[in-house]
Design a protein around this motif. Sequence first.
Motif, PDB file in Angstrom:
ATOM      1  N   TYR A   1       0.674  -1.314  -0.049  1.00 39.26           N
ATOM      2  CA  TYR A   1      -0.082  -0.116   0.066  1.00 39.26           C
ATOM      3  C   TYR A   1       0.911   1.187  -0.084  1.00 39.26           C
ATOM      4  CZ  TYR A   1      -2.900   3.874   1.747  1.00 39.26           C
ATOM      5  OH  TYR A   1      -3.355   5.085   1.816  1.00 39.26           O
TER       6      TYR A   1
ATOM      7  N   SER B   1       2.583   1.887  -3.207  1.00 43.09           N
ATOM      8  CA  SER B   1       1.469   2.246  -4.348  1.00 43.09           C
ATOM      9  C   SER B   1       1.043   3.785  -4.340  1.00 43.09           C
ATOM     10  CB  SER B   1       0.217   1.267  -4.209  1.00 43.09           C
ATOM     11  OG  SER B   1      -0.692   1.673  -3.085  1.00 43.09           O
ATOM     12  N   VAL B   2       1.376   4.431  -2.898  1.00 39.83           N
ATOM     13  CA  VAL B   2       0.788   5.795  -2.885  1.00 39.83           C
ATOM     14  C   VAL B   2       2.177   6.731  -2.647  1.00 39.83           C
ATOM     15  CG1 VAL B   2      -1.504   5.236  -1.920  1.00 39.83           C
ATOM     16  CG2 VAL B   2       0.606   5.431  -0.404  1.00 39.83           C
TER      17      VAL B   2
END
Length: 119
Positions: free
Chosen positions: A36, A39-40
């Motif tokens: 996560y 991905s950001v």
Amino acid sequence: GLSCVFSELDCQDTTHRWLACTRLIAKMPVLAAMAYRTSVGQPFMYPKTKFSFAENFLHMMFATPLEDYEVNPVHAKAIEAFMILHMDHEQNASTSTVRIAGSSQANPYACIAAGIACL
């Protein structure tokens, strides 16, 4: 993968299989948070020994390097309940893949990787 980090695993040894299961359960939230955060475009936050399983997951997902992160106990309790429900799910494609790969007595870490790839 984990099979490179924990290469001493002997799949025929019950103690080693138990250790592999424990390591997999412990590493799943770390891997999910790492995916996560990547991905950001955020830096990865390492787990802290002072936190519980759910508190660490929240910390790794939402903490920032420059500020202290205070875990909301209501959120931690909700994540804990969610993890229990999610980990105890029915037979699906990824579960079937892990079971089939595992039935060949392959490395447990490789079997989990196959299940994740199936998603």
